[in-house]
Design an enzyme around this catalytic site. Structure first.
Site, PDB file in Angstrom:
ATOM      1  N   HIS A   1       0.869  -1.273   0.021  1.00  0.00           N
ATOM      2  CA  HIS A   1      -0.136   0.064   0.034  1.00  0.00           C
ATOM      3  C   HIS A   1       0.744   0.980  -0.055  1.00  0.00           C
ATOM      4  O   HIS A   1       0.449   2.362  -0.520  1.00  0.00           O
ATOM      5  CB  HIS A   1      -0.949   0.159   1.420  1.00  0.00           C
ATOM      6  CG  HIS A   1      -2.281  -0.744   1.016  1.00  0.00           C
ATOM      7  ND1 HIS A   1      -3.290  -0.248   0.444  1.00  0.00           N
ATOM      8  CD2 HIS A   1      -2.729  -1.738   1.662  1.00  0.00           C
ATOM      9  CE1 HIS A   1      -4.260  -0.961   0.351  1.00  0.00           C
ATOM     10  NE2 HIS A   1      -4.046  -1.845   1.303  1.00  0.00           N
TER      11      HIS A   1
ATOM     12  N   GLU B   1      -5.428  -2.750  12.985  1.00  0.00           N
ATOM     13  CA  GLU B   1      -6.357  -2.434  12.090  1.00  0.00           C
ATOM     14  C   GLU B   1      -6.936  -3.828  11.494  1.00  0.00           C
ATOM     15  O   GLU B   1      -7.902  -4.174  11.563  1.00  0.00           O
ATOM     16  CB  GLU B   1      -6.055  -1.865  10.870  1.00  0.00           C
ATOM     17  CG  GLU B   1      -6.965  -1.359   9.947  1.00  0.00           C
ATOM     18  CD  GLU B   1      -6.410  -0.580   8.731  1.00  0.00           C
ATOM     19  OE1 GLU B   1      -4.995  -0.554   8.521  1.00  0.00           O
ATOM     20  OE2 GLU B   1      -7.119  -0.207   7.740  1.00  0.00           O
ATOM     21  N   HIS B   2      -5.989  -4.834  11.002  1.00  0.00           N
ATOM     22  CA  HIS B   2      -6.229  -6.190  10.282  1.00  0.00           C
ATOM     23  C   HIS B   2      -5.725  -7.232  11.204  1.00  0.00           C
ATOM     24  O   HIS B   2      -4.180  -7.040  11.482  1.00  0.00           O
ATOM     25  CB  HIS B   2      -5.792  -6.317   8.856  1.00  0.00           C
ATOM     26  CG  HIS B   2      -6.249  -5.158   7.897  1.00  0.00           C
ATOM     27  ND1 HIS B   2      -5.449  -4.017   7.556  1.00  0.00           N
ATOM     28  CD2 HIS B   2      -7.465  -4.938   7.115  1.00  0.00           C
ATOM     29  CE1 HIS B   2      -6.395  -3.529   6.739  1.00  0.00           C
ATOM     30  NE2 HIS B   2      -7.307  -3.934   6.484  1.00  0.00           N
TER      31      HIS B   2
ATOM     32  N   HIS C   1     -36.554  23.221  36.736  1.00  0.00           N
ATOM     33  CA  HIS C   1     -36.696  21.735  36.187  1.00  0.00           C
ATOM     34  C   HIS C   1     -37.622  20.959  37.205  1.00  0.00           C
ATOM     35  O   HIS C   1     -38.386  20.221  36.826  1.00  0.00           O
ATOM     36  CB  HIS C   1     -35.291  21.140  36.395  1.00  0.00           C
ATOM     37  CG  HIS C   1     -34.197  21.435  35.276  1.00  0.00           C
ATOM     38  ND1 HIS C   1     -33.688  22.592  34.807  1.00  0.00           N
ATOM     39  CD2 HIS C   1     -33.791  20.293  34.347  1.00  0.00           C
ATOM     40  CE1 HIS C   1     -33.024  22.428  33.904  1.00  0.00           C
ATOM     41  NE2 HIS C   1     -32.786  21.235  33.328  1.00  0.00           N
TER      42      HIS C   1
ATOM     43  N   ASP D   1     -10.855  -7.110   2.223  1.00  0.00           N
ATOM     44  CA  ASP D   1     -10.656  -5.743   1.443  1.00  0.00           C
ATOM     45  C   ASP D   1     -11.404  -5.598   0.311  1.00  0.00           C
ATOM     46  O   ASP D   1     -12.027  -4.407  -0.058  1.00  0.00           O
ATOM     47  CB  ASP D   1      -9.327  -5.666   0.863  1.00  0.00           C
ATOM     48  CG  ASP D   1      -8.083  -5.538   2.000  1.00  0.00           C
ATOM     49  OD1 ASP D   1      -8.533  -5.037   3.080  1.00  0.00           O
ATOM     50  OD2 ASP D   1      -6.958  -5.740   1.663  1.00  0.00           O
TER      51      ASP D   1
END
Lengths: 466, 466
Positions: free
Chosen positions: A289, A354-355, A447, A388
């Protein structure tokens, strides 16, 4: 060319320090970029279309008399799709169908409205609704991935978002492209921007509503603030370079954004049962990548680690992207010998990758031990690359350890929730007493009174007890 | 004292402009604050406990020899709880139980793991897991609300977060308190910080694991980076002043954060069937929070709007916080005559209010038309204040129109998801062909090969087709 990931063993006394050093990655923000992005955003907010046209001409070399000239049509999408080879068309459709099916299951499991009634008739619940309009940023140039468009558009579609607006820069070759697009090098001769036909075809398959050939911070600004031509969206997702990331951070709050991704990472937990070639190629698939991408193997079997290194040596020369792979593995890769698989799982939890591939003959033995990861790939046949593209789950995942607290992109990112409360007359009696007690305790008398006015007998107002 | 919200009618020709002006609110960031916060964060990251002690002494006037001296114990929580009047104890417990029940329903409806298998045995799903450790910021001083602690701690608890760390500044009277705490004015005589006993009691009821009497940017930094004494957390939630908000934004990415809230808002859609006093008090209950709070009424019945104004005039003098209420209503409030309820719903969708009361005899007629809101309160008996304390849903809601794309704080904010993929041998054949086709199309050959190596017959590697 040589690719030698760092060899470490958890038994080394300096393991922690050396491992920490290899993991280190700093997301320094470049102040010059931040300032330029701030200026572009302010200009687009002020001048709208005119500013978008000016930046597109300047950075992408793309001249147009109006932003509507930069709009792509559904016919453009269809023409791109029709022009593809049959195998690519079918692959796009098959991937999209599988991704859709997964996200439909996700919506059904985690994304539907719900409610219940108390015994006294009080209704409580949550209404889940889609966003009205989202923008998807698709980078031009080297990182123009049709799969990324599918992964962003399909969950929006499944969520029920009625309008999906894509922006994709189409820089003219030789353009400056400093405004936030990755492409645009080579000789300055073309008269129109370079379109990525696979991206346009993916827009056809994934169901993009409108699209503009603009990019960089100016495109993010157009989507966030709206212009005469580009509609204002509620959320912007999709990857981009440093300009795009900085622009997204800056417009957050005006619109929603997805995560700002760091470099991609894979962690492989291997027990030695998967062919070493497969694991080596999985490490390559992350490394190719980007030189900053990180590929790590954790394994209790030293001989297997040797086999993976041998596979790396043998396979690397065959890869077209060998140079990027080698740089990534040499600078950021690691092959780590662990005492056992349990220790490998514990280290994985500290990294929150991540993976995460569990390349083991017993993946379900280890899966319950794995607490933090974007996506977990179980067993030898589950290469990350299947996930992917087409297994179904989203490939937009939390990076840099953020899986400790964040999640894959999903249908839930294109929905929002509204609490529903309908208090019955009887319910107002029970709840009113409790609410008034606490409101007085906090010194918020209005309130308390709003609750007490709904009681059958209104008590006198109390002073401030604190 | 007088409170006159701006009277508008959608029939006025200049309605849009005047309404836009009234809605306008700018979240300007103060650069001086940002710089000071950046310095404090860097210092705590570098010096840890020593820096935390220094800032706590400087800003809160609280001297301690070590950060562990600033830790509160479970015994402190219990003592605070035991010392409360019975009515307050029971109210805290009742509110917590209802909030817990609602969030348990939320988890069951939208927060469980799921998976399915394809015909070929491939498993796809998502594992939902709690965060490991979260930090809750509780402001000191005037905005120290035990209800806020309950609303942050209970969803974390229900999500299954094993460790909930609270930080709450306890400034010594007369301290500088510029480091991020709201309290701390008056004569400088006290020897220990001022604790809010209701907050400590709420920590007992809601189940806080650990707590430190620190605040401001230094507390956010301690939670985000960890120190020798304060454990590093995965996410920080809870409200705070400008210093805290700026610090949270800056540590985002290192840890998760919740939303940065703007001023609180209520929008009431009224068809005229609710007693005017009730609606007036509901507008007050928003306005009493803060001079910047916004209260808006949309109603198609002019006589009813007059009745609400009359109720405001009559009730205002009775309110202890009348000055804040008047300022808020005069500067930011609005009573708007609409053509009909449909138009009121359409305007509400444009505002995407934090709190939306449908004060109508037919709330379920209008609810389906309402697309964007943090919480929707249906029917005359459902005052916002019941929801603020004890109806069950969370009172941490998206402000400033962000309900267009974000949601109430919930169990989902304390969970994260990991995709699960287990591709079978047969599945790898189908998916491998699709993935390889797309990967080659994107020029990512290692991705393609990782898929192709798992095929029964490995095809030759293709070149780069682009």
């Amino acid at each position: 060319m040589n690719a030698q990931p760092l060899r470490l063993s958890t038994a080394q006394p300096d393991f922690e320090a050396r491992f920490a050093q290899r993991l280190h990655w700093s997301s320094e923000t470049d102040h010059a970029i931040e300032q330029r992005v701030a200026d572009i955003l302010a200009d687009v907010q002020k001048r709208g279309d005119a500013a978008v046209l000016a930046y597109t001409a300047r950075f992408d070399g793309l001249q147009a008399a109006s932003v509507s000239e930069l709009e792509l049509t559904q016919a453009d999408f269809k023409a791109a799709f029709d022009a593809l080879p049959v195998a690519q068309r079918e692959a796009l459709q098959a991937a999209t169908a599988r991704v859709r099916r997964y996200h439909e299951a996700q919506k059904k499991a985690n994304g539907e409205s719900w409610s219940y009634r108390d015994e006294d008739g009080t209704l409580l619940g949550q209404k889940v609704t889609p966003l009205d309009r989202v923008g998807i940023y698709v980078p031009g140039g080297k990182a123009a991935y049709p799969s990324s468009l599918i992964m962003n558009a399909v969950p929006a579609h499944v969520a029920g978002v009625p309008e999906i607006v894509m922006v994709v820069p189409t820089p003219v070759r030789g353009s400056v492209a400093t405004g936030g697009v990755e492409g645009g090098n080579g000789a300055a001769t073309a008269t129109r921007g370079e379109r990525n036909e696979l991206v346009l075809a993916a827009a056809y398959v994934a169901g993009v509503t409108r699209a503009f050939t603009i990019g960089g911070a100016q495109a993010v600004a157009a989507l966030a603030y709206g212009t005469a031509t580009v509609p204002k969206v509620d959320k912007i997702t999709g990857p981009g370079n440093a300009y795009v990331a900085s622009a997204k951070k800056r417009v957050f709050g005006t619109v929603g954004i997805d995560m700002i991704a760091g470099p991609s990472e894979i962690l492989v937990l291997a027990d030695g049962s998967t062919p070493a070639d497969w694991v080596a190629m999985d490490l390559f698939s992350q490394a190719e990548h980007d030189e900053l991408a990180q590929s790590i193997l954790l394994c209790p079997d030293a001989a297997y680690i040797d086999a993976v290194q041998a596979a790396i040596d043998r396979l690397l020369p065959t890869m077209p992207r060998a140079a990027i792979i080698a740089k990534s593995l040499n600078d950021r890769g690691a092959l780590i010998l662990t005492r056992d698989m349990d220790e490998a799982c514990a280290i994985s939890n500290r990294i929150a990758p991540e993976h995460l591939e569990v390349s083991s003959a017993e993946p379900h033995r280890w899966e319950p031990l794995l607490k933090h990861a974007g996506a977990i790939f179980l067993g030898a046949y589950t290469s990350e690359s299947l996930g992917d593209y087409c297994a179904g789950p989203n490939h937009v995942l939390p990076t840099s350890g953020t899986a400790r607290f964040s999640s894959p992109l999903g249908v839930y990112d294109f929905q929002k929730r509204s609490s529903l409360i309908e208090v019955s007359e009887r319910g107002a009696q029970t709840l009113g007493t409790v609410a008034a007690e606490l409101a007085y305790g906090e010194g918020l008398q209005a309130h308390a009174r709003a609750a007490e006015l709904r009681l059958p007998t209104i008590p006198p107002m109390r002073g401030t007890p604190r």
